[in-house]
Design a protein around this motif. Structure first.
Motif, PDB file in Angstrom:
ATOM      1  N   SER A   1       0.772  -1.194  -0.077  1.00  0.00           N
ATOM      2  CA  SER A   1       0.121  -0.029  -0.039  1.00  0.00           C
ATOM      3  C   SER A   1       0.796   1.288   0.101  1.00  0.00           C
ATOM      4  O   SER A   1       0.698   2.472  -0.723  1.00  0.00           O
ATOM      5  CB  SER A   1      -0.831   0.072   1.282  1.00  0.00           C
ATOM      6  OG  SER A   1      -1.810  -1.024   1.165  1.00  0.00           O
ATOM      7  N   TRP A   2       1.946   1.338   0.931  1.00  0.00           N
ATOM      8  CA  TRP A   2       2.694   2.289   0.921  1.00  0.00           C
ATOM      9  C   TRP A   2       3.565   2.789  -0.366  1.00  0.00           C
ATOM     10  O   TRP A   2       3.637   3.832  -0.979  1.00  0.00           O
ATOM     11  CB  TRP A   2       3.716   2.437   2.015  1.00  0.00           C
ATOM     12  CG  TRP A   2       3.175   2.803   3.726  1.00  0.00           C
ATOM     13  CD1 TRP A   2       2.851   2.040   4.397  1.00  0.00           C
ATOM     14  CD2 TRP A   2       2.657   4.188   3.714  1.00  0.00           C
ATOM     15  NE1 TRP A   2       2.307   2.535   5.465  1.00  0.00           N
ATOM     16  CE2 TRP A   2       2.421   4.151   5.054  1.00  0.00           C
ATOM     17  CE3 TRP A   2       2.835   5.409   3.208  1.00  0.00           C
ATOM     18  CZ2 TRP A   2       1.724   4.890   5.862  1.00  0.00           C
ATOM     19  CZ3 TRP A   2       2.289   6.487   4.023  1.00  0.00           C
ATOM     20  CH2 TRP A   2       1.850   6.468   5.564  1.00  0.00           C
ATOM     21  N   ASP A   3       3.690   1.674  -1.056  1.00  0.00           N
ATOM     22  CA  ASP A   3       4.393   1.855  -2.321  1.00  0.00           C
ATOM     23  C   ASP A   3       3.429   2.225  -3.366  1.00  0.00           C
ATOM     24  O   ASP A   3       3.900   3.433  -4.115  1.00  0.00           O
ATOM     25  CB  ASP A   3       4.896   0.382  -2.886  1.00  0.00           C
ATOM     26  CG  ASP A   3       6.107  -0.117  -2.244  1.00  0.00           C
ATOM     27  OD1 ASP A   3       6.864   0.732  -1.535  1.00  0.00           O
ATOM     28  OD2 ASP A   3       6.679  -1.184  -2.633  1.00  0.00           O
ATOM     29  N   VAL A   4       2.377   1.816  -3.286  1.00  0.00           N
ATOM     30  CA  VAL A   4       1.353   2.345  -4.288  1.00  0.00           C
ATOM     31  C   VAL A   4       0.973   3.851  -3.972  1.00  0.00           C
ATOM     32  O   VAL A   4       1.085   4.922  -4.731  1.00  0.00           O
ATOM     33  CB  VAL A   4      -0.008   1.609  -4.260  1.00  0.00           C
ATOM     34  CG1 VAL A   4      -1.184   2.315  -5.254  1.00  0.00           C
ATOM     35  CG2 VAL A   4       0.272   0.189  -4.539  1.00  0.00           C
ATOM     36  N   PHE A   5       0.984   4.173  -2.890  1.00  0.00           N
ATOM     37  CA  PHE A   5       0.844   5.496  -2.203  1.00  0.00           C
ATOM     38  C   PHE A   5       1.722   6.436  -2.749  1.00  0.00           C
ATOM     39  O   PHE A   5       1.460   7.453  -3.294  1.00  0.00           O
ATOM     40  CB  PHE A   5       0.591   5.530  -0.757  1.00  0.00           C
ATOM     41  CG  PHE A   5       0.935   6.954  -0.127  1.00  0.00           C
ATOM     42  CD1 PHE A   5      -0.385   7.674   0.234  1.00  0.00           C
ATOM     43  CD2 PHE A   5       1.956   7.505   0.225  1.00  0.00           C
ATOM     44  CE1 PHE A   5      -0.192   9.102   0.906  1.00  0.00           C
ATOM     45  CE2 PHE A   5       2.195   8.720   0.855  1.00  0.00           C
ATOM     46  CZ  PHE A   5       0.942   9.640   1.204  1.00  0.00           C
ATOM     47  N   SER A   6       3.177   6.041  -2.610  1.00  0.00           N
ATOM     48  CA  SER A   6       4.348   7.016  -2.883  1.00  0.00           C
ATOM     49  C   SER A   6       4.219   7.091  -4.437  1.00  0.00           C
ATOM     50  O   SER A   6       4.409   8.139  -4.959  1.00  0.00           O
ATOM     51  CB  SER A   6       5.547   6.088  -2.554  1.00  0.00           C
ATOM     52  OG  SER A   6       5.599   6.154  -1.218  1.00  0.00           O
TER      53      SER A   6
END
Lengths: 462, 462
Positions: free
Chosen positions: B410-415
């Protein structure tokens, strides 16, 4: 048909409620048991005796700390007694000098700013949603500048809140259940009650009127209302309120220097309640941070309530200096910030606009005028009781007058005054065992009421 | 010279501050250490390395529960990342579909009522000080009538507050540290964080991304975002949010009936978060109290934030039915009332005037129009991601769209989304391990921004 329109139509047209599900589902409400008393047309009760016997109970245990609390919180208790009195004497003109509730209108320069902010929220440019949990930057800056001038308190040390009482509880959540605490005795009940709630104390000991595991620092006429620190045990937290609620006494620079040194020697944290600081009219410190070194041992909490009549608007602040560290070196401000972000969402943006207006030159002048008015009230009350031969304390730097009735029970005196004069005061023992034999008379009131109350006091005690 | 005038003169004329003690006492502030960096004109640091070594520490231990908390509260963390992004791309037009912050102006019928109340506070007749801690009677009555119609919820079951998040923490204080709790996984972070703060949990287990002693009820596409109660362990408290934040899913009447039965069988208390209930446009329940028997096992908390754009004005409420009892038969509402009286002083009277206006026929219609607008936004976002081939959940009865990125962090997609489109979303894993692989897209935004963000999504994922 637009989505909006659909929503509006289906929801507004619902017969029993503008909000609930369409009526096709309302039939299930017929299964909801209606209290028998309702059907019978008698008085409306929550449960009938039969229901009470069979009432469903969850398996969740009541929090043992909540069970330790004595009776109700003091002021709701007084409100209940006042209400009962009014039932008994429906025609009496009851005057409330009890809870310490402000009565004078808020200066227009302040309410206009709030109204303007409210209107602005209806515009694209003026609308704002979530604000910073710690408060709006200009207000934090104005508080730092106005109240802490060159004391080295910075904007980011200031946490704007919905009032000092609320912040006291948030601070207790930060400290948790494994700390020990000291309070002035008597003191504002929120310190002790929030400590009990957090599980910092043992049970209430009826014979001493004290909770075990709290250090009660007796403040009385003999010690000039400043505790004897040489006999005070070490605690983690020390709640200290000056100008004091309820005694109206104000600590001197020398006393506060002693207190800071005491905290430093013990590694304690002082929570300094300065909610009445603007009532100080002599040279005593208006902030604990006027004492050198206090930033390493103290938090200060304060409020616009008694300055601007914001008791209902709700706005206060707490200063947690970045220099204040737990024993492991972790900054207290970081944990307080975490609580503010997790358990709070900032105070109302409209109230904050009011706070900013309070700190404008016109706002400050207007606030000081209101404070001056209450201080005149205080003088009238002090003079009244003094002329009646009572020993009277406080009043000089605080809106509270602390009247001594030696050898009498505070609640008895409270009841007698209420019964005979229809004036609500606050029994000193409600603030701790050290308040026994005293009555707190609040100077918050319209001038006519203060004068009338004093006339009645003179009749009662002539 | 009047007291007022004296006060004004002495305080306003103080050079460094309108408030502090006369300047004769300000000399001691020269002893206050000024950070070296300030004198040297370099970047401003809190402490220099030398000061750090010798910094005074109190002997107060940091609360071990606070130390268990992971990183920051989710939304301030996202705000920090957004700020860092804006530093990196100062010219980018950043669009925030992250925190779920309302953007549309508050309807005038509501702000006018608040402005009117503000102005009234400057008049003798219109001034009011401390209000009832539980909220003003007309507002409590209007909430009961509007949202709970004929469900048997009475005015005195309603506690008006400064928001659902704040009430969640107050409820946790009521429950104390000896209860166990369950949450939907993923869920709004305040439930878990407040539980950790109160000491209900053990440590965070990095490998599972979970706190020990919390029952995480997985909600995912496979189970229709409703937990498998047959494998859910018994807890004292069950936090349940519907329409759900973050997944946007909405529990059906059958599911909520199951949930109430589950709580009843286990003797648990449900804390039902219905902050998005007005976004429901089908026949699903808008309140847990639509389920027969729920009053004996449930509390409901809600808010004006997402209905009237009150995220900054701060107004919510919590329903604690008098039928809800602890295992010893003590009413939960009595303890909640004690906390409200001791740790809170009511929400701002101006905000309450706004709340009352929200519930007038015009106010309701105006609120529903704003909600309808956000629902149109939601549809645009849902259609965008659907057209791009994503599996998309939520959105129908909630202002949140839950987009699946299977196998990705999720954090990768967010970034990636932030880096490539300058749009801020919320990483699903920020809501618990069950949110991993998802992104929450908030529909709160101006229409132009929603359309622009969707255009950028289409470019990124075409």
């Amino acid at each position: 048909m637009s989505l909006t329109h659909q929503l509006s139509t289906s929801m507004i047209s619902s017969s029993s409620s503008a909000f609930l599900a369409p009526s096709s589902f309302n039939s299930r409400t017929q299964n909801v048991s209606v209290p028998t008393s309702k059907r019978m047309g008698t008085c409306k009760c929550v449960v009938t005796p039969q229901e009470q016997m069979t009432a469903y109970k969850t398996k969740v245990s009541r929090n043992a700390n909540m069970a330790k609390l004595q009776a109700g919180y003091l002021f709701p208790e007084i409100a209940r007694r006042r209400a009962a009195h009014m039932l008994k004497y429906p025609d009496a003109q009851v005057i409330s000098l009890g809870i310490g509730d402000t009565t004078e209108p808020i200066p227009q320069v302040i309410t206009s700013a709030m109204a303007k902010r409210a209107h602005a929220l209806s515009t694209i440019e003026g609308y704002s949603g979530y604000g910073a949990e710690q408060g709006e930057k200009p207000l934090r800056a104005a508080i730092a500048k106005t109240f802490y001038g060159d004391l080295g308190i910075e904007e980011d040390d200031i946490f704007v809140s919905d009032g000092a009482k609320c912040d006291i509880s948030r601070l207790q959540v930060v400290f948790g259940s494994n700390v020990t605490m000291a309070v002035q005795d008597p003191s504002y009940p929120a310190y002790v009650d929030s400590s009990v709630i957090m599980g910092q104390t043992e049970h209430f000991q009826k014979e001493f009127e004290k909770y075990q595991n709290i250090e009660y620092m007796r403040c009385n006429p003999e010690n000039g209302f400043f505790p004897d620190l040489s006999t005070t045990g070490r605690t983690d937290i020390i709640f200290f309120c000056s100008p004091n609620n309820p005694t109206g006494s104000c600590a001197t620079r020398e006393q506060l220097t002693q207190l800071v040194q005491f905290a430093k020697n013990n590694g304690s944290i002082i929570v300094y309640d300065s909610a009445y600081a603007m009532y100080i009219s002599d040279d005593n410190p208006r902030s604990i941070f006027e004492i050198p070194g206090a930033k390493e041992v103290a938090i200060e909490t304060s409020s616009f309530s008694k300055y601007a009549g914001f008791t209902g608007v709700r706005l206060g602040w707490t200063v947690v200096p970045k220099q204040l560290l737990f024993s492991n070196g972790f900054p207290v401000a970081k944990d307080f910030n975490r609580i503010v972000c997790t358990c709070f969402n900032g105070s109302s943006n409209i109230a904050q606009a009011g706070g900013l207006a309070c700190l404008s030159p016109e706002g400050l002048e207007a606030m000081l005028e209101v404070i001056g008015f209450y201080k005149e009230n205080t003088k009238i009350i002090v003079d009244t009781f003094t002329s009646l031969g009572f020993n009277v304390y406080g009043g000089k730097n605080a809106p509270y007058v602390w009247v001594h009735f030696p050898g009498q029970s505070s609640w008895d005196v409270f009841s007698q005054i209420l019964e005979k004069t229809h004036v609500v005061t606050t029994p000193g023992s409600g603030f701790g065992p050290g308040g026994e034999g005293f009555i707190r008379v609040s100077a918050f009131g319209h001038r006519d009421n203060i004068l009338e109350a004093c006339k009645r006091f003179k009749q009662l005690y002539k």
